[in-house]
Design a protein around this motif. Structure first.
Motif, PDB file in Angstrom:
ATOM      1  N   GLU A 165      -7.019  12.431  -0.351  1.00 48.31           N
ATOM      2  CA  GLU A 165      -8.326  11.788  -0.249  1.00 48.31           C
ATOM      3  C   GLU A 165      -8.837  11.337  -1.611  1.00 48.31           C
ATOM      4  O   GLU A 165      -9.558  10.330  -1.716  1.00 48.31           O
ATOM      5  CB  GLU A 165      -9.347  12.712   0.420  1.00 48.31           C
ATOM      6  N   ASP A 166      -8.456  12.041  -2.685  1.00 50.23           N
ATOM      7  CA  ASP A 166      -8.879  11.628  -4.029  1.00 50.23           C
ATOM      8  C   ASP A 166      -8.258  10.288  -4.401  1.00 50.23           C
ATOM      9  O   ASP A 166      -8.894   9.463  -5.069  1.00 50.23           O
ATOM     10  CB  ASP A 166      -8.484  12.691  -5.060  1.00 50.23           C
ATOM     11  N   ILE A 167      -7.010  10.069  -3.984  1.00 52.35           N
ATOM     12  CA  ILE A 167      -6.349   8.790  -4.260  1.00 52.35           C
ATOM     13  C   ILE A 167      -7.070   7.660  -3.533  1.00 52.35           C
ATOM     14  O   ILE A 167      -7.318   6.590  -4.092  1.00 52.35           O
ATOM     15  CB  ILE A 167      -4.871   8.845  -3.828  1.00 52.35           C
ATOM     16  N   VAL A 168      -7.442   7.910  -2.291  1.00 49.85           N
ATOM     17  CA  VAL A 168      -8.149   6.896  -1.502  1.00 49.85           C
ATOM     18  C   VAL A 168      -9.477   6.545  -2.150  1.00 49.85           C
ATOM     19  O   VAL A 168      -9.874   5.373  -2.214  1.00 49.85           O
ATOM     20  CB  VAL A 168      -8.372   7.402  -0.059  1.00 49.85           C
ATOM     21  N   TYR A 169     -10.181   7.552  -2.674  1.00 48.97           N
ATOM     22  CA  TYR A 169     -11.501   7.317  -3.263  1.00 48.97           C
ATOM     23  C   TYR A 169     -11.434   6.618  -4.621  1.00 48.97           C
ATOM     24  O   TYR A 169     -12.302   5.820  -4.951  1.00 48.97           O
ATOM     25  CB  TYR A 169     -12.254   8.646  -3.424  1.00 48.97           C
ATOM     26  N   ARG A 170     -10.396   6.906  -5.414  1.00 41.27           N
ATOM     27  CA  ARG A 170     -10.414   6.417  -6.800  1.00 41.27           C
ATOM     28  C   ARG A 170      -9.550   5.187  -7.050  1.00 41.27           C
ATOM     29  O   ARG A 170      -9.791   4.460  -8.020  1.00 41.27           O
ATOM     30  CB  ARG A 170      -9.976   7.537  -7.749  1.00 41.27           C
ATOM     31  N   ASP A 171      -8.537   4.935  -6.207  1.00 45.90           N
ATOM     32  CA  ASP A 171      -7.595   3.851  -6.465  1.00 45.90           C
ATOM     33  C   ASP A 171      -8.127   2.538  -5.889  1.00 45.90           C
ATOM     34  O   ASP A 171      -8.013   2.268  -4.693  1.00 45.90           O
ATOM     35  CB  ASP A 171      -6.226   4.177  -5.862  1.00 45.90           C
ATOM     36  N   GLY A 218       0.816  -1.207   0.000  1.00 44.77           N
ATOM     37  CA  GLY A 218       0.000   0.000   0.000  1.00 44.77           C
ATOM     38  C   GLY A 218       0.849   1.257   0.000  1.00 44.77           C
ATOM     39  O   GLY A 218       0.557   2.231  -0.706  1.00 44.77           O
ATOM     40  N   LEU A 219       1.932   1.235   0.768  1.00 43.26           N
ATOM     41  CA  LEU A 219       2.865   2.365   0.823  1.00 43.26           C
ATOM     42  C   LEU A 219       3.497   2.605  -0.546  1.00 43.26           C
ATOM     43  O   LEU A 219       3.582   3.747  -1.028  1.00 43.26           O
ATOM     44  CB  LEU A 219       3.942   2.088   1.867  1.00 43.26           C
ATOM     45  N   LEU A 220       3.925   1.512  -1.178  1.00 43.40           N
ATOM     46  CA  LEU A 220       4.546   1.628  -2.501  1.00 43.40           C
ATOM     47  C   LEU A 220       3.542   2.067  -3.554  1.00 43.40           C
ATOM     48  O   LEU A 220       3.875   2.826  -4.475  1.00 43.40           O
ATOM     49  CB  LEU A 220       5.178   0.287  -2.896  1.00 43.40           C
ATOM     50  N   ARG A 221       2.306   1.568  -3.430  1.00 36.91           N
ATOM     51  CA  ARG A 221       1.266   1.961  -4.388  1.00 36.91           C
ATOM     52  C   ARG A 221       0.994   3.456  -4.292  1.00 36.91           C
ATOM     53  O   ARG A 221       0.870   4.147  -5.311  1.00 36.91           O
ATOM     54  CB  ARG A 221      -0.014   1.174  -4.106  1.00 36.91           C
TER      55      ARG A 221
END
Length: 302
Positions: free
Chosen positions: A275-281, A258-261
């Protein structure tokens, strides 16, 4: 006599201000406040009714406090935001949300947040009050000072992570504090790195960015990422194994992935809004779910 049309036209501006107020409060960014759950979860006490109730109070308190901070921050930045290509559409900068309304609601939200903290634990109330005071200082001054700006934002994340433990009167592990602290620094330095790439020649709209370079911010977020992983691994190795399966140790794998992603987005300069990364990835969400399951199994089997 007031006609129906007159009532409708009078109500429309009020609805417009209300919608603008909700937008300015940024409930979409409340996902950051889920860090409040981290300490009770890591301690394996989240299933306890009293701990859960205190954690919920801390979570709601930080949601209200963070919205108050967003309103104050946008009020302080309204002139600079008007010169920004996208921030000029924010409710306060665009003039849709009057400044007195924004400031008044921010004060009310801040007082309610501290009040909720007081209900849970006096130490939580002090933490929320300190968070609000530091963030107001950040909005009007500290955000323009290099190093101090990323340190203050990272401290805000750390306060969220500590809040759950304070609310439920839990002993916080030194490794937990290191993970929360360095993890926060990793996210914030990555955010600044992405902002530097995104704004380019417009970086002058945030004065502290002018003093940063790609290489410096890359050094900070890469160092913080390494320290986060080491601290988490040391915490995981210390946890007991009840059924013989080292679930906490196994959780290092999804944590690392998850850290590397997330670092992929940081390196690409697209992590300006975490927060956008959390919502879309979806892959990051899957890794987060796997990590959560392994940690919960470790807690339940000890």
């Amino acid at each position: 006599m007031v006609t129906e049309g007159a009532v409708g036209s009078a109500a429309t501006p009020q609805r417009g201000v209300a919608r603008a107020l909700v937008r300015a409060a940024r409930p979409r960014q409340w996902v950051k406040n889920l860090l409040v759950v981290a300490a009770p979860l890591a301690a394996g006490e989240l299933g306890d009714g009293d701990v859960l109730a205190a954690t919920v109070l801390a979570l709601v308190g930080f949601c209200l406090a963070s919205s108050a901070v967003y309103l104050v921050n946008d009020t302080a930045d309204r002139e600079a935001d008007r010169a920004h290509p996208t921030k000029r559409f924010r409710p306060i900068a665009s003039g849709v949300l009057p400044v007195p309304v924004a400031v008044g609601v921010a004060v009310v939200l801040g007082l309610v947040a501290v009040g909720l903290g007081l209900v849970a634990d006096p130490n939580l109330a002090l933490l929320l009050a300190a968070y609000l005071a530091i963030q107001v200082a950040y909005a009007f001054w500290l955000k323009h000072e290099p190093v101090l700006d990323i340190s203050i934002v990272a401290a805000g994340f750390l306060m969220r992570a500590v809040a759950g433990g304070l609310a439920a009167d839990l002993l916080l592990s030194q490794w937990f504090l290191l993970v929360a602290g360095f993890g926060s620094l990793f996210i914030v330095a990555g955010k600044r790195y992405s902002e530097l790439h995104t704004l380019g020649s417009e970086a002058g709209t945030r004065r502290s960015l002018v003093r940063y370079t790609d290489t410096y911010l890359r050094f900070v977020w890469s160092t913080a990422a390494g320290a986060t992983l080491i601290s988490y691994s040391l915490w995981a190795f210390e946890q007991p194994t009840g059924d013989g399966v080292p679930w906490h140790t196994i959780s290092i794998a999804p944590f690392l992935m998850g850290l590397l992603r997330y670092a992929v987005d940081v390196d690409a300069g697209t992590a300006a809004e975490p927060e956008d990364i959390v919502y879309r990835d979806r892959v990051l969400q899957l890794l987060g779910a796997v990590w959560l399951v392994t940690v919960c199994l470790g807690v339940l089997t000890t």
